[in-house]
Scaffold this motif. Structure first.
Motif, PDB file in Angstrom:
ATOM      1  N   ILE A   1       0.852  -1.182   0.000  1.00 43.00           N
ATOM      2  CA  ILE A   1       0.000   0.000   0.000  1.00 43.00           C
ATOM      3  C   ILE A   1       0.888   1.233   0.000  1.00 43.00           C
ATOM      4  CG2 ILE A   1      -1.743   1.272   1.327  1.00 43.00           C
ATOM      5  CD1 ILE A   1      -2.553  -1.496   2.518  1.00 43.00           C
ATOM      6  N   LEU A   2       0.537   2.213  -0.836  1.00 41.73           N
ATOM      7  CA  LEU A   2       1.370   3.404  -0.981  1.00 41.73           C
ATOM      8  C   LEU A   2       0.659   4.646  -0.456  1.00 41.73           C
ATOM      9  CD1 LEU A   2       2.830   2.819  -4.559  1.00 41.73           C
ATOM     10  CD2 LEU A   2       3.859   2.232  -2.352  1.00 41.73           C
ATOM     11  N   PHE A   3       1.347   5.350   0.446  1.00 42.93           N
ATOM     12  CA  PHE A   3       0.891   6.645   0.949  1.00 42.93           C
ATOM     13  C   PHE A   3       1.705   7.718   0.226  1.00 42.93           C
ATOM     14  CE2 PHE A   3       0.219   4.653   5.481  1.00 42.93           C
ATOM     15  CZ  PHE A   3      -0.883   3.958   5.018  1.00 42.93           C
ATOM     16  N   GLY A   4       1.055   8.542  -0.571  1.00 41.24           N
ATOM     17  CA  GLY A   4       1.782   9.579  -1.306  1.00 41.24           C
ATOM     18  C   GLY A   4       2.279  10.676  -0.382  1.00 41.24           C
ATOM     19  N   GLU A   5       3.561  11.039  -0.516  1.00 39.84           N
ATOM     20  CA  GLU A   5       4.199  11.940   0.448  1.00 39.84           C
ATOM     21  C   GLU A   5       4.321  13.391  -0.027  1.00 39.84           C
ATOM     22  OE1 GLU A   5       8.180  10.511   1.059  1.00 39.84           O
ATOM     23  OE2 GLU A   5       8.881  11.196  -0.906  1.00 39.84           O
ATOM     24  N   SER A   6       3.879  13.691  -1.246  1.00 40.97           N
ATOM     25  CA  SER A   6       4.267  14.955  -1.869  1.00 40.97           C
ATOM     26  C   SER A   6       3.389  16.157  -1.539  1.00 40.97           C
ATOM     27  CB  SER A   6       4.306  14.793  -3.392  1.00 40.97           C
ATOM     28  OG  SER A   6       5.234  13.799  -3.756  1.00 40.97           O
ATOM     29  N   LEU A   7       2.282  15.961  -0.848  1.00 40.04           N
ATOM     30  CA  LEU A   7       1.468  17.110  -0.444  1.00 40.04           C
ATOM     31  C   LEU A   7       2.022  17.607   0.885  1.00 40.04           C
ATOM     32  CD1 LEU A   7      -0.896  18.552  -1.788  1.00 40.04           C
ATOM     33  CD2 LEU A   7      -2.420  17.329  -0.275  1.00 40.04           C
ATOM     34  N   ASN A   8       3.189  18.219   0.796  1.00 40.70           N
ATOM     35  CA  ASN A   8       4.014  18.467   1.971  1.00 40.70           C
ATOM     36  C   ASN A   8       4.458  19.926   2.003  1.00 40.70           C
ATOM     37  OD1 ASN A   8       6.285  18.491   3.840  1.00 40.70           O
ATOM     38  ND2 ASN A   8       6.336  16.275   3.636  1.00 40.70           N
ATOM     39  N   VAL A   9       4.413  20.525   3.182  1.00 42.14           N
ATOM     40  CA  VAL A   9       4.771  21.938   3.333  1.00 42.14           C
ATOM     41  C   VAL A   9       6.214  22.213   2.928  1.00 42.14           C
ATOM     42  CG1 VAL A   9       5.510  21.715   5.744  1.00 42.14           C
ATOM     43  CG2 VAL A   9       4.561  23.892   4.934  1.00 42.14           C
ATOM     44  N   ILE A  10       7.087  21.210   2.938  1.00 44.35           N
ATOM     45  CA  ILE A  10       8.480  21.451   2.567  1.00 44.35           C
ATOM     46  C   ILE A  10       8.652  21.665   1.066  1.00 44.35           C
ATOM     47  CG2 ILE A  10       9.364  20.178   4.547  1.00 44.35           C
ATOM     48  CD1 ILE A  10      10.141  17.929   2.614  1.00 44.35           C
ATOM     49  N   SER A  11       7.656  21.254   0.276  1.00 47.34           N
ATOM     50  CA  SER A  11       7.672  21.552  -1.156  1.00 47.34           C
ATOM     51  C   SER A  11       7.443  23.050  -1.348  1.00 47.34           C
ATOM     52  CB  SER A  11       6.575  20.764  -1.873  1.00 47.34           C
ATOM     53  OG  SER A  11       6.248  21.349  -3.118  1.00 47.34           O
ATOM     54  N   LYS A  12       8.293  23.701  -2.145  1.00 45.57           N
ATOM     55  CA  LYS A  12       8.143  25.145  -2.349  1.00 45.57           C
ATOM     56  C   LYS A  12       6.780  25.473  -2.937  1.00 45.57           C
ATOM     57  CE  LYS A  12      13.058  26.254  -2.884  1.00 45.57           C
ATOM     58  NZ  LYS A  12      14.087  26.817  -3.802  1.00 45.57           N
ATOM     59  N   LYS A  13       6.371  24.693  -3.926  1.00 44.38           N
ATOM     60  CA  LYS A  13       5.088  24.963  -4.582  1.00 44.38           C
ATOM     61  C   LYS A  13       3.916  24.732  -3.636  1.00 44.38           C
ATOM     62  CE  LYS A  13       3.362  21.996  -7.548  1.00 44.38           C
ATOM     63  NZ  LYS A  13       3.084  21.216  -8.786  1.00 44.38           N
TER      64      LYS A  13
ATOM     65  N   MET B   1      -1.285   6.203  -6.097  1.00 42.70           N
ATOM     66  CA  MET B   1      -1.211   6.255  -4.647  1.00 42.70           C
ATOM     67  C   MET B   1      -2.544   5.793  -4.034  1.00 42.70           C
ATOM     68  SD  MET B   1       1.894   7.247  -4.064  1.00 42.70           S
ATOM     69  CE  MET B   1       2.299   6.341  -5.581  1.00 42.70           C
ATOM     70  N   ASP B   2      -2.444   5.009  -2.976  1.00 40.83           N
ATOM     71  CA  ASP B   2      -3.639   4.471  -2.320  1.00 40.83           C
ATOM     72  C   ASP B   2      -4.189   5.423  -1.263  1.00 40.83           C
ATOM     73  OD1 ASP B   2      -3.581   1.742  -3.567  1.00 40.83           O
ATOM     74  OD2 ASP B   2      -1.622   1.725  -2.599  1.00 40.83           O
ATOM     75  N   TYR B   3      -3.313   6.221  -0.666  1.00 42.17           N
ATOM     76  CA  TYR B   3      -3.666   7.235   0.322  1.00 42.17           C
ATOM     77  C   TYR B   3      -2.870   8.495  -0.015  1.00 42.17           C
ATOM     78  CZ  TYR B   3      -5.489   3.609   3.576  1.00 42.17           C
ATOM     79  OH  TYR B   3      -6.190   2.572   4.174  1.00 42.17           O
ATOM     80  N   ILE B   4      -3.342   9.638   0.475  1.00 43.25           N
ATOM     81  CA  ILE B   4      -2.601  10.891   0.324  1.00 43.25           C
ATOM     82  C   ILE B   4      -2.304  11.454   1.709  1.00 43.25           C
ATOM     83  CG2 ILE B   4      -2.715  13.287  -0.467  1.00 43.25           C
ATOM     84  CD1 ILE B   4      -4.393  12.333  -2.825  1.00 43.25           C
ATOM     85  N   ASP B   5      -1.035  11.727   1.942  1.00 39.69           N
ATOM     86  CA  ASP B   5      -0.586  12.298   3.214  1.00 39.69           C
ATOM     87  C   ASP B   5      -0.590  13.815   3.109  1.00 39.69           C
ATOM     88  OD1 ASP B   5       0.617  11.961   5.887  1.00 39.69           O
ATOM     89  OD2 ASP B   5       2.395  12.843   4.969  1.00 39.69           O
TER      90      ASP B   5
ATOM     91  N   VAL C   1       4.068   1.860   2.704  1.00 37.01           N
ATOM     92  CA  VAL C   1       5.176   2.802   2.835  1.00 37.01           C
ATOM     93  C   VAL C   1       4.693   4.180   2.409  1.00 37.01           C
ATOM     94  CG1 VAL C   1       7.010   1.102   2.473  1.00 37.01           C
ATOM     95  CG2 VAL C   1       6.050   2.307   0.499  1.00 37.01           C
ATOM     96  N   ILE C   2       5.250   5.197   3.036  1.00 39.09           N
ATOM     97  CA  ILE C   2       5.042   6.573   2.601  1.00 39.09           C
ATOM     98  C   ILE C   2       6.111   6.841   1.548  1.00 39.09           C
ATOM     99  CG2 ILE C   2       4.898   8.985   3.317  1.00 39.09           C
ATOM    100  CD1 ILE C   2       4.355   7.929   6.175  1.00 39.09           C
ATOM    101  N   SER C   3       5.681   7.083   0.294  1.00 35.15           N
ATOM    102  CA  SER C   3       6.648   7.089  -0.807  1.00 35.15           C
ATOM    103  C   SER C   3       6.441   8.271  -1.743  1.00 35.15           C
ATOM    104  CB  SER C   3       6.536   5.776  -1.598  1.00 35.15           C
ATOM    105  OG  SER C   3       5.282   5.692  -2.264  1.00 35.15           O
ATOM    106  N   ASP C   4       7.390   8.430  -2.645  1.00 32.51           N
ATOM    107  CA  ASP C   4       7.377   9.504  -3.629  1.00 32.51           C
ATOM    108  C   ASP C   4       6.518   9.086  -4.811  1.00 32.51           C
ATOM    109  OD1 ASP C   4       7.841  11.450  -5.511  1.00 32.51           O
ATOM    110  OD2 ASP C   4      10.021  11.175  -5.590  1.00 32.51           O
ATOM    111  N   PRO C   5       5.412   9.766  -5.062  1.00 34.83           N
ATOM    112  CA  PRO C   5       4.552   9.383  -6.191  1.00 34.83           C
ATOM    113  C   PRO C   5       5.245   9.450  -7.549  1.00 34.83           C
ATOM    114  CG  PRO C   5       3.414  10.917  -4.729  1.00 34.83           C
ATOM    115  CD  PRO C   5       4.850  10.892  -4.301  1.00 34.83           C
ATOM    116  N   LEU C   6       6.292  10.270  -7.656  1.00 44.37           N
ATOM    117  CA  LEU C   6       6.981  10.411  -8.937  1.00 44.37           C
ATOM    118  C   LEU C   6       7.946   9.265  -9.226  1.00 44.37           C
ATOM    119  CD1 LEU C   6       7.742  14.249  -8.982  1.00 44.37           C
ATOM    120  CD2 LEU C   6       5.843  13.022 -10.040  1.00 44.37           C
ATOM    121  N   ASP C   7       8.209   8.434  -8.245  1.00 46.51           N
ATOM    122  CA  ASP C   7       9.120   7.306  -8.453  1.00 46.51           C
ATOM    123  C   ASP C   7       8.321   6.146  -9.049  1.00 46.51           C
ATOM    124  OD1 ASP C   7      10.970   5.256  -8.426  1.00 46.51           O
ATOM    125  OD2 ASP C   7      11.740   5.740  -6.429  1.00 46.51           O
ATOM    126  N   GLU C   8       8.174   6.176 -10.357  1.00 43.33           N
ATOM    127  CA  GLU C   8       7.338   5.187 -11.028  1.00 43.33           C
ATOM    128  C   GLU C   8       7.942   3.781 -10.964  1.00 43.33           C
ATOM    129  OE1 GLU C   8       6.436   6.634 -14.931  1.00 43.33           O
ATOM    130  OE2 GLU C   8       5.279   8.340 -14.175  1.00 43.33           O
TER     131      GLU C   8
END
Length: 296
Positions: free
Chosen positions: A2-14, A39-43, A231-238
């Motif tokens: 199961i994949l938790f997408g990690e990219s909706l994160n305040v550390i991202s500039k955008k 991604m199965d979940y969004i963090d 795992v909490i992972s990078d969605p861009l890592d295909e």
């Protein structure tokens, strides 16, 4: 896996800018991309969010659920009030949403566990204790017993708990990588029925960028062999996502062989598969980590 997408994160500039300016467009684009990437979940990670977290979290939850209402969310911030405000407005979906993370520290879990139970959320039980990072798998086990007992007492069964033993960077805490694997092997006996997760990309936090995908993917396979559920992972890592979804059994097989000490001679393997064998040897401590370990 199961994949938790990690990219909706305040550390991202955008994303950080979108959070500050309450701009829904980049946030919704990111959420839709994570859906498209499998991604199965969004963090939703706000970081400390000390000033306005109690306003920001419910706003982000609503913005995300406008475009992906079917994907469960993890609410991730050290601001406890922000977590609760998010739980107040979150809309149910097919799977429970998750409070990420509840540390093994009484001053936090005595507040957060009843809150999670009230809103029927799953929890991530983080093995970060009063003294910080556990020294080994036995300290992880002791913290797990304490925190899961408290969760059960608060009305949260093991089946709603995702245990996070904490991933550490391989370049500075190589021994801890095996400690977490050893803890993962113990988990079913410690907490029957519990799920498990980890911040996977922490293992490659520090090594050169080109090493990050292979370190992350290899460690995910190794943890998965011992029962890691997500795992909490990078969605861009295909490439990692393909392995997680069962599309690269050849990589899984050679990692298992390397773990068992039965990998074929490297000269008989493709460079891709030989690099996975080398990476297993680094993670297990058979070979010391260096930025050039794949070239050796």
């Amino acid at each position: 896996m199961i994949l938790f997408g990690e990219s909706l994160n305040v550390i991202s500039k955008k994303i950080g800018k979108a959070f500050r300016e309450r701009d829904p467009k980049p946030i919704q684009e990111e959420a839709l991309e994570q859906k498209e990437k499998g991604m199965d979940y969004i963090d939703i990670n706000l970081g400390p969010a000390k000033k306005d977290g109690h306003e920001l979290m419910p706003w982000v939850v609503q913005v995300v659920q406008e475009v992906v209402p079917e994907i469960p969310l993890l609410l991730d911030t050290s601001n406890i009030q922000a977590i609760e405000e998010g739980l107040k407005v979150i809309k149910p979906c097919a799977k429970p949403h998750i409070v990420n993370s509840i540390m093994a520290r009484p001053e936090r879990y005595t507040v957060m566990l009843p809150m999670a139970a009230k809103y029927e959320a799953d929890i991530v039980a983080l093995m970060w204790g009063p003294d910080g990072l556990p020294r080994d798998e036995n300290e992880r086990a002791a913290l797990a017993v304490e925190l899961l007992y408290a969760a059960n007492e608060a009305g949260i069964p093991n089946e709603k708990i995702w245990v996070d033993g904490i991933v550490t960077p391989v370049n500075i805490q190589q021994q801890q990588c095996m400690s977490l694997l050893n803890f993962q092997m113990m988990l079913e006996d410690i907490a029957p029925g519990a799920m498990s997760t980890c911040g996977l990309s922490n293992i490659s936090n520090g090594p050169p960028v080109h090493l990050r995908p292979i370190l992350n993917t290899t460690y995910m396979i190794m943890l998965g062999r011992y029962g890691m559920k997500s795992v909490i992972s990078d969605p861009l890592d295909e490439g990692l996502t393909a392995v997680a979804k069962g599309k690269r059994q050849d990589i899984v097989d050679v990692v298992y062989q390397a773990m068992d000490g039965t990998a074929p001679d490297l000269s008989t393997l493709s460079k891709e598969l030989a690099d996975y064998v080398k990476t297993v040897r680094v993670i297990t401590g058979e070979q010391l980590f260096s930025d050039s370990y794949l070239e050796i």
